[in-house]
Design an enzyme around this catalytic site. Structure first.
Site, PDB file in Angstrom:
ATOM      1  N   ARG A   1      -1.402 -34.633  -4.675  1.00 55.65           N
ATOM      2  CA  ARG A   1      -1.573 -34.982  -3.248  1.00 55.65           C
ATOM      3  C   ARG A   1      -1.800 -33.666  -2.509  1.00 55.65           C
ATOM      4  NH1 ARG A   1       1.801 -39.041   0.617  1.00 55.65           N
ATOM      5  NH2 ARG A   1       0.492 -40.456  -0.595  1.00 55.65           N
TER       6      ARG A   1
ATOM      7  N   HIS B   1      -7.765 -42.045  -0.560  1.00 57.43           N
ATOM      8  CA  HIS B   1      -6.446 -42.445  -1.089  1.00 57.43           C
ATOM      9  C   HIS B   1      -6.669 -43.643  -2.029  1.00 57.43           C
ATOM     10  CE1 HIS B   1      -2.277 -42.827  -1.535  1.00 57.43           C
ATOM     11  NE2 HIS B   1      -1.910 -43.318  -0.368  1.00 57.43           N
TER      12      HIS B   1
ATOM     13  N   GLN C   1      -3.853 -46.247  -3.321  1.00 57.65           N
ATOM     14  CA  GLN C   1      -3.402 -47.258  -2.358  1.00 57.65           C
ATOM     15  C   GLN C   1      -4.287 -48.498  -2.416  1.00 57.65           C
ATOM     16  OE1 GLN C   1      -0.624 -46.984  -0.095  1.00 57.65           O
ATOM     17  NE2 GLN C   1      -1.055 -49.181  -0.011  1.00 57.65           N
TER      18      GLN C   1
ATOM     19  N   ASP D   1      -3.924 -48.163   9.887  1.00 58.36           N
ATOM     20  CA  ASP D   1      -3.199 -46.992   9.389  1.00 58.36           C
ATOM     21  C   ASP D   1      -2.822 -46.165  10.618  1.00 58.36           C
ATOM     22  OD1 ASP D   1      -2.200 -44.954   7.764  1.00 58.36           O
ATOM     23  OD2 ASP D   1      -4.159 -44.204   7.125  1.00 58.36           O
TER      24      ASP D   1
ATOM     25  N   CYS E   1      -0.843 -49.188   4.786  1.00 62.07           N
ATOM     26  CA  CYS E   1      -0.351 -48.437   3.615  1.00 62.07           C
ATOM     27  C   CYS E   1       1.057 -47.901   3.822  1.00 62.07           C
ATOM     28  CB  CYS E   1      -1.316 -47.305   3.282  1.00 62.07           C
ATOM     29  SG  CYS E   1      -1.488 -46.077   4.590  1.00 62.07           S
TER      30      CYS E   1
ATOM     31  N   ARG F   1       2.291 -50.626  -5.400  1.00 59.12           N
ATOM     32  CA  ARG F   1       1.925 -49.252  -5.801  1.00 59.12           C
ATOM     33  C   ARG F   1       2.454 -48.986  -7.216  1.00 59.12           C
ATOM     34  NH1 ARG F   1       0.932 -45.430  -2.016  1.00 59.12           N
ATOM     35  NH2 ARG F   1       0.272 -44.248  -3.840  1.00 59.12           N
TER      36      ARG F   1
HETATM   37  N1  NVA Z   1      -3.855 -41.628   6.580  1.00 59.88           N
HETATM   38  C1  NVA Z   1      -2.478 -41.339   6.228  1.00 59.88           C
HETATM   39  C2  NVA Z   1      -2.085 -42.106   5.010  1.00 59.88           C
HETATM   40  C3  NVA Z   1      -0.638 -41.885   4.583  1.00 59.88           C
HETATM   41  C4  NVA Z   1      -0.276 -42.620   3.327  1.00 59.88           C
HETATM   42  C5  NVA Z   1      -2.322 -39.843   6.018  1.00 59.88           C
HETATM   43  O1  NVA Z   1      -3.179 -39.235   5.376  1.00 59.88           O
HETATM   44  O2  NVA Z   1      -1.334 -39.281   6.511  1.00 59.88           O
HETATM   45  N1   CP Z   2       1.206 -45.179   1.417  1.00 57.95           N
HETATM   46  C1   CP Z   2       1.639 -44.005   0.911  1.00 57.95           C
HETATM   47  O1   CP Z   2       0.905 -43.311   0.211  1.00 57.95           O
HETATM   48  O2   CP Z   2       2.916 -43.678   1.229  1.00 57.95           O
HETATM   49  P1   CP Z   2       3.650 -42.295   0.973  1.00 57.95           P
HETATM   50  O3   CP Z   2       3.004 -41.273   1.904  1.00 57.95           O
HETATM   51  O4   CP Z   2       5.081 -42.560   1.334  1.00 57.95           O
HETATM   52  O5   CP Z   2       3.475 -41.887  -0.451  1.00 57.95           O
END
Ligand code: NVA
Ligand code: CP
Length: 300
Positions: free
Chosen positions: A104, A131, A134, A219, A259, A287
């Site tokens: 990540r 992502h 997800q 989101d 998500c 997930r």
């Molecule tokens: N769009 C959000 C998704 C978090 C799971 C982010 O990147 O923070």
């Molecule tokens: N939806 C998701 O990826 O959640 P986290 O940021 O908690 O991993």
């Protein structure tokens, strides 16, 4: 055969993705029945997190534990990755010891560069651009509750962000129509939209996008790494909240997904996310099952 990576949904064929969704549903049933299934005994997943996570970390770690393997959490704060060791060098070394690596991070190019130098599968656990993990859980959840998503209409309400980009790829791979409503200046990237113009339409009115939808998804307005833009984003996204009135514009059996983490009263009202059309808790749980299917696909 060369190493398979999962950096975007386009790295797998539509048939392979469909197999993973079906397998996720099976693995979930096996787990609920208390069946012990350990196809990844002695295999180790490395988990590089340069951003926070609850669901992704816990689902991957639990998946490896259920499968009889192990997971190692690697934070940039206490590895050499955070002190500027070259990505290529880290990829060579980590992949010489681990069986699979999930990352990540911020720039999508970083995970591409890592994958180029990795001898084991690399999984995108979220970048600024995509992502994909997800989306496996989201599609699994839709299929479980409503049947195939092929030919359905999905409305994306909000930012043209990493999740929106993965929905665009999903529209191509799972063959559904995607109506995206975002304020001007927050559109998805043209490069991502390019090959999806037959499936995807952009709207400025969230109400218009919600009409005839089978699934409404949103989101956060401010993603990780964009914290300093928060005030500007709150103003720009005014009116892009998914409310009961907006859900009522969609088809009668429409579902709501997010998500998570969510902000009640910003991108979604509390009565929607906590209401009967919300699928967010199954979506979060899935997930685990979807990533088990992905790990099994990449490693066995
Ligand atoms: N769009 C959000 C998704 C978090 C799971 C982010 O990147 O923070
Ligand atoms: N939806 C998701 O990826 O959640 P986290 O940021 O908690 O991993």
């Amino acid at each position: 055969m060369s190493t398979r990576h999962f950096l975007t949904l386009l790295d797998l064929s539509a048939t392979e993705l469909e197999q993973i969704i079906q397998r996720a549903i099976e693995l979930k049933a096996m787990h609920k029945a208390g069946e012990i299934f350990e196809p990844l005994k002695n295999r180790v997943l490395g988990m590089v997190f340069e951003k926070s996570s609850t669901r992704t970390r816990v689902s991957f770690e639990t998946a490896m534990a259920h499968f009889g393997g192990q997971a190692i959490f690697l934070s940039p704060r206490d590895t050499q990755l955070g002190r500027g060791e070259a990505i290529e060098d880290s990829a060579r070394v980590l992949s010489s010891m681990l069986d699979v690596i999930m990352i990540r991070t911020f720039e999508h190019e970083k995970i591409e560069q890592f994958a180029q130098h990795s001898t084991v599968p690399v999984i995108n656990a979220l970048t600024d651009l995509y992502h994909p993990c997800q989306l496996l859980a989201d599609v699994q959840t839709y299929v479980e509750k409503r049947g195939s998503i092929q030919g359905k209409t999905v409305a994306w309400i909000g930012d043209g962000n990493n999740m929106c980009h993965s929905y665009i790829n999903a529209a191509r791979q799972f063959d559904f129509r995607l109506k995206i409503a975002c304020p001007e200046g927050y559109d998805p990237q043209p490069a991502v939209l390019n090959n999806a113009s037959d499936r995807v339409e952009i709207f400025r009115s969230p109400q218009q996008a919600a009409q005839q939808a089978d699934l409404i998804v949103t989101d956060v307005w401010t993603s990780m790494g964009q914290e300093e833009e928060q005030a500007r984003r709150e103003a720009a996204f005014n009116g892009f909240i998914v409310t009961t009135e907006m859900m009522d514009l969609a088809n009668d059996d429409a579902l709501f997904m997010h998500c998570l983490p969510a902000h009640r009263g910003e991108e979604v009202s509390a009565d929607v996310i906590d209401g009967p059309r919300s699928a967010v808790w199954d979506e979060a749980e899935n997930r685990l099952h979807a990533q088990k299917a992905l790990l099994e696909f990449l490693l066995t």
